[in-house]
Structure formats: structure tokens, C-alpha cells
Design an enzyme around this catalytic site. Structure first.
Site, mmCIF file in Angstrom:
data_model
loop_
_atom_site.group_PDB
_atom_site.id
_atom_site.type_symbol
_atom_site.label_atom_id
_atom_site.label_comp_id
_atom_site.label_asym_id
_atom_site.label_seq_id
_atom_site.Cartn_x
_atom_site.Cartn_y
_atom_site.Cartn_z
ATOM 1 N N ASP A 1 -5.874 8.224 4.868
ATOM 2 C CA ASP A 1 -4.464 6.945 4.415
ATOM 3 C C ASP A 1 -3.811 6.929 5.745
ATOM 4 O O ASP A 1 -3.149 6.165 5.606
ATOM 5 C CB ASP A 1 -3.934 7.529 3.610
ATOM 6 C CG ASP A 1 -4.520 7.510 2.223
ATOM 7 O OD1 ASP A 1 -5.680 6.943 2.179
ATOM 8 O OD2 ASP A 1 -3.932 8.130 1.087
ATOM 9 N N GLY B 1 -5.361 3.610 0.436
ATOM 10 C CA GLY B 1 -3.913 4.003 1.496
ATOM 11 C C GLY B 1 -3.010 4.254 0.835
ATOM 12 O O GLY B 1 -1.667 4.736 0.842
ATOM 13 N N ARG B 2 -3.301 3.932 -0.605
ATOM 14 C CA ARG B 2 -2.232 4.602 -1.740
ATOM 15 C C ARG B 2 -0.804 4.019 -1.089
ATOM 16 O O ARG B 2 -0.655 2.498 -1.214
ATOM 17 C CB ARG B 2 -1.733 5.935 -1.409
ATOM 18 C CG ARG B 2 -1.308 6.966 -2.331
ATOM 19 C CD ARG B 2 -1.562 8.535 -2.444
ATOM 20 N NE ARG B 2 -2.625 8.893 -2.646
ATOM 21 C CZ ARG B 2 -2.745 9.641 -3.415
ATOM 22 N NH1 ARG B 2 -2.612 10.046 -4.735
ATOM 23 N NH2 ARG B 2 -4.773 10.672 -3.729
ATOM 24 N N VAL C 1 -16.356 2.977 -1.631
ATOM 25 C CA VAL C 1 -17.582 2.935 -0.818
ATOM 26 C C VAL C 1 -16.711 3.258 0.798
ATOM 27 O O VAL C 1 -16.892 3.410 1.967
ATOM 28 C CB VAL C 1 -17.926 1.779 -0.764
ATOM 29 C CG1 VAL C 1 -17.161 0.642 -0.629
ATOM 30 C CG2 VAL C 1 -19.334 1.395 -0.108
HETATM 31 O O1 F6P Z 1 -5.669 9.895 -0.304
HETATM 32 C C1 F6P Z 1 -7.396 8.874 -0.497
HETATM 33 C C2 F6P Z 1 -7.433 8.226 -1.201
HETATM 34 O O2 F6P Z 1 -8.664 7.915 -0.782
HETATM 35 C C3 F6P Z 1 -5.815 6.950 -1.692
HETATM 36 O O3 F6P Z 1 -6.272 6.288 -0.501
HETATM 37 C C4 F6P Z 1 -6.898 6.969 -2.874
HETATM 38 O O4 F6P Z 1 -5.802 5.904 -4.131
HETATM 39 C C5 F6P Z 1 -6.688 7.961 -3.732
HETATM 40 O O5 F6P Z 1 -7.963 9.300 -2.695
HETATM 41 C C6 F6P Z 1 -8.160 8.201 -4.200
HETATM 42 O O6 F6P Z 1 -8.416 9.079 -5.024
HETATM 43 P P1 F6P Z 1 -9.314 9.217 -6.264
HETATM 44 O O7 F6P Z 1 -10.747 9.757 -5.546
HETATM 45 O O8 F6P Z 1 -9.426 10.760 -6.390
HETATM 46 O O9 F6P Z 1 -9.616 8.448 -7.141
#
Ligand code: F6P
Length: 385
Positions: free
Chosen positions: A172, A215-216, A307
Site C-alpha cells: 500500500d 491500497g486500502r 493478482v
Molecule cells: O494491506 C495490503 C492489502 O493488500 C490492501 O491493499 C487490501 O485492502 C488488503 O490488504 C486485502 O487484504 P486481504 O488479503 O486480507 O483480503
């Protein structure tokens, strides 16, 4: 002999293995024993539910929280070929137990049982917040373990000070006080490759595509991908469109202008955490419907998903993680009780140690500023220059 452990925690990021390799090998070169804590703070137990107490935790096998085979001694050859492997070989997890004091109590006990007094944590802001909390609670955790007869006063004596060092592994790029985090560049590259692929089919069919990227709450990936691929429009949480103004019409007018100039494709990039100025989410689905209904464009939506997080790390991330891993070991060896825990950063192209606690706090402050709609304040905090 010093015993230094490394763990990877939170969402995986390309380059984490290079960081593990660097910490293990630098520790060995410096005459220390190296350990890897498998499965992050969590361990291999995904069944732990309900109220977490010291008693329930003792019945479970948790990574750092498990004293047994989840903390493994690492030799030089154990990290062979790690540089090019995506994800994290030693495993990771988002651990609820470590967020609770009993989880941290058992983790402290198990580290002491293994003779480990230095922990390098490679993870995102959540994981580093946990690490920071672990260090600040350390003396009281030891006190409680003695009181509960889990350890004796003699056993805890050599471990009065816990060395924690943070390495920022996150796609992120949302951590304050560092220009770049391990994994972000690889992820950005993967996004760009995907958008390039989408672009060619978009041009063929004269279509519009709305691409959602990860990127949250941080728009770095979306913004940089937009610049690198020449997107028509980008939505990021830090710079939301004004809910009152008609941003939808403005966007459609701009895209129509591009089309009128002869563009055969439209690419809109939306960060998964995009919002408007009233904090209402802006989703890829909404944008797709908008382009279809208002501009009558043949519009498709692509949610890139995991991906973009997986796969082999770029040379940049291998180098960044290697340099920072070595620095982390040097920081452990230089640490003193009165020096705050460091986070290994990259500032203006230099590997640096910054204050972990301050970086964690400032990262939280950015999120808080966005939460109270102070978007300029958030931008200012994120990049004071
Ligand atoms: O923090 C990294 C990240 O890939 C974020 O961009 C995304 O929102 C989240 O983790 C997804 O998390 P998970 O793999 O637990 O679904």
C-alpha cells in the site's frame, strides 16, 4: 550469542522473503543465531474464536504465541532462493490474538523460553502498531508472567529489554516517515502491466474500463498507476471529489472531451478505499454504471484483486528489502534501552532508522484527518515537503 528472530505479518508483500533472507544472513554474519517465527503473530491456528484468555491461548498453537515448532532456527542455506520468491515463505497472518494482551503475554513467554530478545517485524502499519505495543508493554508482561508462575524471576532477568525493529512490508505504501515500502513498487508494476493489457483490448473495442486497485485508504498505487498508464480519471481517498459539486458530470465531460479528441479507450482507476468529500464510498460498480448510462460507453469493470499482490518481486524490492534487512540487524545490535525502537525507512534514497512509535502515530493521524474530512491536513501530514 544474540538470538534474533524475524516474522512477517499482515498482508504479504513481494520482497518479504528477501527481507527474511537478509535478516537471517546478516545475523549469522554478525555472529548471532537467527530464528524465523512462522505464520506471523498468529501461528497455524485459525480456530481460535471467542474470548481470548491466557488459558484458552495455552490450548492453542500460535506463531509467536506458540513456543514449539513455530519458532525455527534458521541456517544460511534455509533462505536459499528466497530473493526471487513472491509472498512470504515463513507465512503470515492478520492476528486477532496478538491484539489482546494474553496473546502478547504468551508471545513474551515463548520468546524468553527460546532465548530470543530481539524481534524484527516485517509488516504493514497494523503489524508495526502491534510490535510497538509489544515493546512498550514488555516490562509489565514479564512482571505478569512471573506473578502467574509462567516464568521465574531468574528466567526473565536477562530479558529486561526487548529489541524490536520494524521493516515496512506492504504493497500500500501507506506508512508515514518512509518514502517507499517493501512490495509497493512490484505491485505498481503489476498493476501497470495489467492496465496495459486492458488498454489494448479497450482500444480494439473502443471500450471504457474501470479498474479497481488495492491500497486500502492510501491512494499511492492508484495515483502512480494513473500517471504511469495515462489514465483518464483517478479516484483516491486523500483527494476526494466534492460531494456537493457535480463531480459525476465533470468526469463525464472530461471523458467525452477525450473521446471527441479521438481517443478509442477510456481508463478510470479507482482505489478500493476511494470516497467523496462526505466520506461516501465511490465504487468501481458505481463508476461503471455512470459511464454506461451517461456516456453510453461500452464499459467493463476489472477488480485486479490479489493478482497485484502476488508474484516475484521486482529488482527494486529485492534490493530495498536486502539493504533494510541488514540495517535491521545492525539496529538490533546497536539498540539500548533508552533508544526508541527503530523502523527502517527509505528517505530521499537513503536507508535510515526512524522512530517506530512516531511513524505509527503519524500514520494513524493521516487516517484520522481523512476521517474528520480534513483532506488537506492529511496530504500535509503525508508529505510535509
Ligand atoms: O494491506 C495490503 C492489502 O493488500 C490492501 O491493499 C487490501 O485492502 C488488503 O490488504 C486485502 O487484504 P486481504 O488479503 O486480507 O483480503
Amino acid at each position: 550469542k544474540r538470538k534474533i528472530a524475524i516474522l512477517t505479518s499482515g498482508g504479504d508483500a513481494p520482497g518479504m522473503n528477501a527481507a527474511v533472507r537478509a535478516v537471517v544472513r546478516a545475523a549469522i554474519v554478525k555472529g548471532c543465531d537467527a530464528y524465523a517465527v512462522h505464520e506471523g503473530y498468529q501461528g497455524n491456528d485459525t480456530t481460535l474464536k471467542g474470548k481470548i484468555t491466557l488459558t484458552t491461548l495455552k490450548r492453542h498453537r500460535l506463531g509467536l504465541v506458540d513456543g514449539g515448532d513455530m519458532i525455527k532456527k534458521m541456517e544460511w542455506d534455509d533462505v536459499q532462493d528466497y530473493l526471487s520468491i513472491g509472498g512470504t515463505v515463513i507465512g503470515t497472518a492478520r492476528c486477532a490474538a496478538f491484539r489482546e494482551r494474553p496473546g502478547r503475554l504468551l508471545a513474551a513467554k515463548n520468546m524468553i523460553k527460546k532465548g530470543i530478545d530481539a524481534l524484527v517485524v516485517c509488516g504493514g502499519d497494523g503489524s508495526l502498531t502491534g510490535a510497538n505495543m509489544f515493546r512498550s508493554e514488555w516490562p509489565s508482561l514479564l512482571e505478569e508472567l512471573v506473578k502467574e508462575n509462567e516464568l521465574t524471576a531468574e528466567e526473565i532477568e536477562p530479558f529486561a529489554h526487548l529489541n524490536i525493529v520494524g521493516l515496512v512490508g506492504s504493497i500500500d505504501n501507506d506508512m508515514h516517515s518512509t518514502d517507499i515500502t517493501i512490495g509497493a513498487v512490484t505491485c505498481l508494476h503489476r498493476i501497470c502491466e495489467s492496465i496495459d493489457s486492458i488498454s489494448s483490448t479497450a482500444s480494439s473495442h473502443s471500450r471504457a474500463f474501470v479498474v479497481e486497485v488495492m491500497g486500502r485508504h492510501c491512494g499511492w498505487l492508484a495515483l502512480m498507476a494513473g500517471i504511469a498508464t495515462g489514465a483518464d480519471f483517478i479516484f483516491i481517498p486523500e483527494c476526494p471529489p466534492h460531494a456537493g459539486e457535480n463531480w459525476r458530470e465533470n468526469m463525464c465531460a472530461e471523458i467525452k472531451r477525450h473521446r471527441d479528441l479521438g481517443k478509442r479507450k477510456t481508463i478510470v482507476i479507482v482505489c478500493e478505499g476511494a470516497i467523496d468529500s462526505e466520506l461516501q464510498p465511490i465504487t468501481a460498480k458505481d463508476l461503471t454504471d455512470l459511464l454506461t448510462e451517461r456516456l453510453h460507453l461500452d464499459t467493463r469493470m476489472t477488480i485486479l484483486g490479489h493478482v497485484q499482490r502476488g508474484g516475484s518481486p521486482s529488482s527494486f524490492d529485492r534490493i530495498l528489502a536486502s539493504l533494510q534487512g541488514v540495517e535491521a540487524v545492525e539496529a538490533v545490535l546497536a539498540s539500548k534501552p533508552d533508544i526508541p525502537s527503530p523502523m527502517i525507512a527509505m528517505c530521499e534514497n537513503k536507508i535510515k532508522r526512524v522512530d517506530l512509535m512516531k511513524a505509527v502515530k503519524l500514520t494513524g493521524d493521516v487516517a484520522k484527518a481523512i476521517g474528520r474530512r480534513d483532506f488537506e491536513g492529511a496530504m500535509e501530514l503525508r508529505d510535509p515537503s
